[in-house]
Structures are given as C-alpha cells and as structure tokens.
Motif scaffolding. Structure first.
Motif, PDB file in Angstrom:
ATOM      1  N   THR A  11       0.808  -1.222   0.000  1.00 17.09           N
ATOM      2  CA  THR A  11       0.000   0.000   0.000  1.00 17.09           C
ATOM      3  C   THR A  11       0.843   1.275   0.000  1.00 17.09           C
ATOM      4  O   THR A  11       0.306   2.372  -0.110  1.00 17.09           O
ATOM      5  CB  THR A  11      -0.945   0.025   1.212  1.00 17.09           C
ATOM      6  OG1 THR A  11      -0.172  -0.047   2.414  1.00 17.09           O
ATOM      7  CG2 THR A  11      -1.913  -1.149   1.168  1.00 17.09           C
ATOM      8  N   ALA A  36       0.271  -6.251   3.733  1.00 14.79           N
ATOM      9  CA  ALA A  36       0.481  -4.998   4.455  1.00 14.79           C
ATOM     10  C   ALA A  36       0.299  -5.244   5.943  1.00 14.79           C
ATOM     11  O   ALA A  36      -0.007  -6.367   6.378  1.00 14.79           O
ATOM     12  CB  ALA A  36      -0.490  -3.933   3.956  1.00 14.79           C
ATOM     13  N   SER A  37       0.502  -4.204   6.725  1.00 15.00           N
ATOM     14  CA  SER A  37       0.304  -4.296   8.167  1.00 15.00           C
ATOM     15  C   SER A  37      -1.187  -4.375   8.481  1.00 15.00           C
ATOM     16  O   SER A  37      -2.039  -4.132   7.611  1.00 15.00           O
ATOM     17  CB  SER A  37       0.919  -3.088   8.866  1.00 15.00           C
ATOM     18  OG  SER A  37       0.267  -1.909   8.454  1.00 15.00           O
ATOM     19  N   ARG A  39      -3.162  -2.428   9.955  1.00 13.15           N
ATOM     20  CA  ARG A  39      -3.970  -1.222   9.768  1.00 13.15           C
ATOM     21  C   ARG A  39      -4.367  -0.997   8.312  1.00 13.15           C
ATOM     22  O   ARG A  39      -5.239  -0.164   8.027  1.00 13.15           O
ATOM     23  CB  ARG A  39      -3.234   0.007  10.294  1.00 13.15           C
ATOM     24  CG  ARG A  39      -1.979   0.377   9.550  1.00 13.15           C
ATOM     25  CD  ARG A  39      -1.319   1.619  10.136  1.00 13.15           C
ATOM     26  NE  ARG A  39      -0.116   1.983   9.432  1.00 13.15           N
ATOM     27  CZ  ARG A  39       1.082   1.483   9.682  1.00 13.15           C
ATOM     28  NH1 ARG A  39       1.231   0.577  10.660  1.00 13.15           N
ATOM     29  NH2 ARG A  39       2.142   1.866   8.997  1.00 13.15           N
ATOM     30  N   SER A  40      -3.729  -1.726   7.383  1.00 17.25           N
ATOM     31  CA  SER A  40      -4.030  -1.540   5.959  1.00 17.25           C
ATOM     32  C   SER A  40      -4.766  -2.727   5.344  1.00 17.25           C
ATOM     33  O   SER A  40      -4.980  -2.758   4.129  1.00 17.25           O
ATOM     34  CB  SER A  40      -2.725  -1.296   5.179  1.00 17.25           C
ATOM     35  OG  SER A  40      -2.116  -0.097   5.593  1.00 17.25           O
ATOM     36  N   LYS A  43      -7.398  -2.678   2.180  1.00 11.78           N
ATOM     37  CA  LYS A  43      -7.207  -1.574   1.242  1.00 11.78           C
ATOM     38  C   LYS A  43      -7.066  -2.108  -0.175  1.00 11.78           C
ATOM     39  O   LYS A  43      -6.449  -3.144  -0.404  1.00 11.78           O
ATOM     40  CB  LYS A  43      -5.958  -0.758   1.606  1.00 11.78           C
ATOM     41  CG  LYS A  43      -6.162   0.230   2.726  1.00 11.78           C
ATOM     42  CD  LYS A  43      -4.951   1.156   2.851  1.00 11.78           C
ATOM     43  CE  LYS A  43      -5.180   2.217   3.916  1.00 11.78           C
ATOM     44  NZ  LYS A  43      -4.001   3.105   4.056  1.00 11.78           N
ATOM     45  N   LYS A  53      -6.822  -6.702  -2.871  1.00 13.95           N
ATOM     46  CA  LYS A  53      -7.071  -6.242  -1.509  1.00 13.95           C
ATOM     47  C   LYS A  53      -5.905  -6.665  -0.629  1.00 13.95           C
ATOM     48  O   LYS A  53      -5.468  -7.810  -0.669  1.00 13.95           O
ATOM     49  CB  LYS A  53      -8.379  -6.811  -0.975  1.00 13.95           C
ATOM     50  CG  LYS A  53      -9.614  -6.171  -1.599  1.00 13.95           C
ATOM     51  CD  LYS A  53     -10.877  -6.542  -0.853  1.00 13.95           C
ATOM     52  CE  LYS A  53     -12.081  -5.795  -1.423  1.00 13.95           C
ATOM     53  NZ  LYS A  53     -13.330  -6.123  -0.692  1.00 13.95           N
ATOM     54  N   ALA A  54      -5.396  -5.723   0.152  1.00 20.33           N
ATOM     55  CA  ALA A  54      -4.251  -5.995   1.004  1.00 20.33           C
ATOM     56  C   ALA A  54      -4.602  -7.049   2.052  1.00 20.33           C
ATOM     57  O   ALA A  54      -5.645  -6.977   2.708  1.00 20.33           O
ATOM     58  CB  ALA A  54      -3.777  -4.721   1.679  1.00 20.33           C
ATOM     59  N   ASP A  56      -3.101  -9.614   5.384  1.00 15.49           N
ATOM     60  CA  ASP A  56      -2.315  -9.429   6.597  1.00 15.49           C
ATOM     61  C   ASP A  56      -0.982 -10.169   6.506  1.00 15.49           C
ATOM     62  O   ASP A  56      -0.948 -11.389   6.377  1.00 15.49           O
ATOM     63  CB  ASP A  56      -3.118  -9.944   7.795  1.00 15.49           C
ATOM     64  CG  ASP A  56      -2.460  -9.632   9.121  1.00 15.49           C
ATOM     65  OD1 ASP A  56      -1.389  -8.989   9.128  1.00 15.49           O
ATOM     66  OD2 ASP A  56      -3.011 -10.025  10.166  1.00 15.49           O
TER      67      ASP A  56
END
Length: 346
Positions: A11, A36-37, A39-40, A43, A53-54, A56
């Motif tokens: 992201t 991604a982390s 929090r993302s 996304k 879509k991101a 984990d």
C-alpha cells in the motif's frame, strides 16, 4: 507455469509502483499477493486491470511463494526477510537493512547481474537479495560503462532528491506547504527539518560522526560494493522541492583518457540509459521528463579541465522506478533469465 509473487508493503508508494511495473512488463505471475500491516488490511490496490485487496502479513503462508518483494522499511526487513527466505521464497528487499551484509548480494542488473550466477549456484545462499539506495541505483547505471572503458578513480556526487524518496509523508508535506504559502500560512516542518517548499535542504537521513549523513554514506558504500571497491567516492545529498525524480551532478576522474564525445557514444550504447545531451536551451533531461520512465537519463556530458582525465555529467531518474520498484522487478526477471524455475514446476 507462472510464478507466485508477494509484495510486502503493497500500500506504500514503492509497493504500488512494484505492482504497476509487474503488470506493465507482463511478469509471468500466476498470482500476485498484496501484503500490508494490520492497519491496511482490506485496502484496494491496482494491479494492471485487476484490483487487489491488502492481506495481513502476520498471518500469510509464504511456503508456496517464489518471490517476496519487500518495500516496508528496515524493521520489517530485519524481522521478516529471514523468515520468508527460510520458507523457500527468494526475498528482494528495498530497505537498507541487508545491503551491507557480506553474504547478501546488492544488485543492479545492468551493472553486476553476473553476481547472481554465483549466488544461484551456492547451495548455502541466504535467499535474500538487496536492492540499493535510490540515488545509488541510477548513479551506478551511468558509471558502469564509463568505468569499463576508462576506469573511474574518483567520483564526486551531489544529489538533488525528490520528496517521494521520503515516502508519502514527504510528498504530502511539500504539497501542503506549497498550498499554505500561497494563502499566507506559515510552513510547519514535520517530515523534514526545515521548510521544503521553495527551499532546498542539505540533509537526508541522520548525521554520522564524520559529518556525512547516512544517505551520503550509502552512496559511498553501495557504489563500492556494486561497482568497484577501489573507487573513491564523496557525496553531498540534498532534498529539493520536486515530487518525483532524483537528479545528480557527477564529477569523475579516470585512470585513462576519455573525451566527452567518447563518453557520449559509450553511454548511448549502454543498457538502461538514454542520452539527452544537446548543447542548447532545453537540450537536457530534468525530473519532469523522467517520471514514469524506465531509463536513467544522462545529460550535460563535458570534460572537466581542472583534473587529468575528468568528466562531468548530469544524471536523472524516476526514484520510485529505477531507484526502487523497477530494479526489484528487474532482479526477479534476471533470475528467471538465468533459469530459476517456479517452485510449482520444481
């Protein structure tokens, strides 16, 4: 049979650019995964005509991945690169963490791609490959053919680095400060140490004991590791109010004679380089022209009469592409060209 590729930090600016380049260059991937982390998670990121879509990073299984391209910073690289490599994937890391490890190759394919032959043949290889600093990548692409022709003894480099090299926060700060100045709002530096709008800052990364910054040290150390440890290199790194595209003024001293005309002809034939060098108004490359391009642009090629066998150059490149995302994809492409098979095929 195609490959499975995971993008860690998908992201971010560089992660998104990696996805763009994989699609543009039609990398033979059966599946591309955006990671991604927490929090993302969820996304949406574009990949060609698809939307990913991101997912984990913390809960992803890398056991069937062929390539993991990391664009998430040194802390993530330190923790995750060995874990991903141990699962059997080849890690190509964009951070600075692995660049100076003796057993990790630091690669710019046009410059030292043959290093990967020995790496692939080593049964004890770490499965980690490092991508150089953005300023180093474009520099060594320009230096390599000239070094082969006349042997560079010394390089003096001044960089003019865009705010995208500092990530999304750097881009936002330049944008917000520029808008604010036009309505008489006082700029408030956050990402940078001083106002960046309508200004230049001779400071990138932390200061070291000898007075150089870490960014300047990276150019020194990486040029030596990639190109030739005998080259003497000094650098001044400057942040400038440009959104994308790094520029470099480069002064070279050679062991053998070389003229500007000879250098121009050599560079025109070199891979990954476009020469724009007309001695007239506008007959040179600037960051605006290099954005979105693959090549490193070389202009203002001239002889330096203050030293024996001296040349001066102007070097410009898209730092998000050749300086980061493009080079990682080229490393993967180089490995495929050298016969690396998909783990599914193996």
């Amino acid at each position: 049979m195609g490959y499975r590729v995971a993008i860690v930090g998908a992201t971010g600016n560089v992660g998104r650019e990696v996805l763009n380049i994989l699609a543009e260059r039609k990398f033979p991937a059966d599946e591309v995964v955006a990671l991604a982390s927490s929090r993302s998670i969820g996304k949406e990121i574009s990949y060609g005509d698809k939307v990913l879509k991101a997912r984990d990073l913390q809960h992803f299984d890398f056991s069937s991945v062929d390539f993991a391209i990391l664009s998430a910073g040194s802390a993530i690289a330190k923790e995750w690169a060995p874990r991903i490599a141990a699962a059997g994937a080849i890690v190509i890391d964009n951070s600075s963490y692995w660049r100076y490890h003796a057993d990790v190759p630091l690669i710019v394919p046009e410059v030292n791609g043959p290093v990967l032959d020995r790496w692939l043949a080593d049964p004890k290889r770490s499965n980690i490959i490092a991508n150089p600093n953005c300023s180093t990548a474009q520099l060594v692409v320009a230096l390599k053919p000239l070094h082969d022709a006349a042997t560079i003894r010394r390089a003096v480099v001044s960089t003019y680095q865009s705010v995208s090299g500092a990530g999304k926060g750097g881009v936002d700060e330049l944008w917000n400060q520029t808008k604010g100045i036009f309505v008489n709002d006082s700029p408030s530096p956050q990402q940078f140490t001083k106002q960046i709008a309508f200004n230049v800052i001779p400071h990138i990364d932390v200061f070291m004991e000898d007075g150089y910054t870490k960014e300047e040290w990276k150019v020194l150390a990486e040029t030596k590791k990639i190109l030739d440890p005998r080259i003497k290199v000094t650098c001044t790194a400057v942040r400038v109010p440009v959104f994308v595209g790094h520029s470099e003024a480069v002064n070279l001293e050679f062991e053998k004679p070389i003229t500007a005309d000879e250098a121009r002809a050599i560079l025109r034939e070199a891979p990954g380089i476009s020469v724009i060098d007309k001695r007239e108004a506008g007959g040179y490359a600037t960051p605006v022209e290099c954005v979105g391009e693959y090549d490193t642009y070389v202009s203002r090629i001239r002889e330096d009469v203050t030293v024996e066998n001296g040349l001066a150059l102007w070097v410009v490149s898209d730092n998000l592409r050749k300086g980061a995302a493009l080079n990682t994809v080229q490393i993967a492409e180089t490995l495929l060209a050298k016969g690396l098979e998909s783990r599914k095929a193996a």
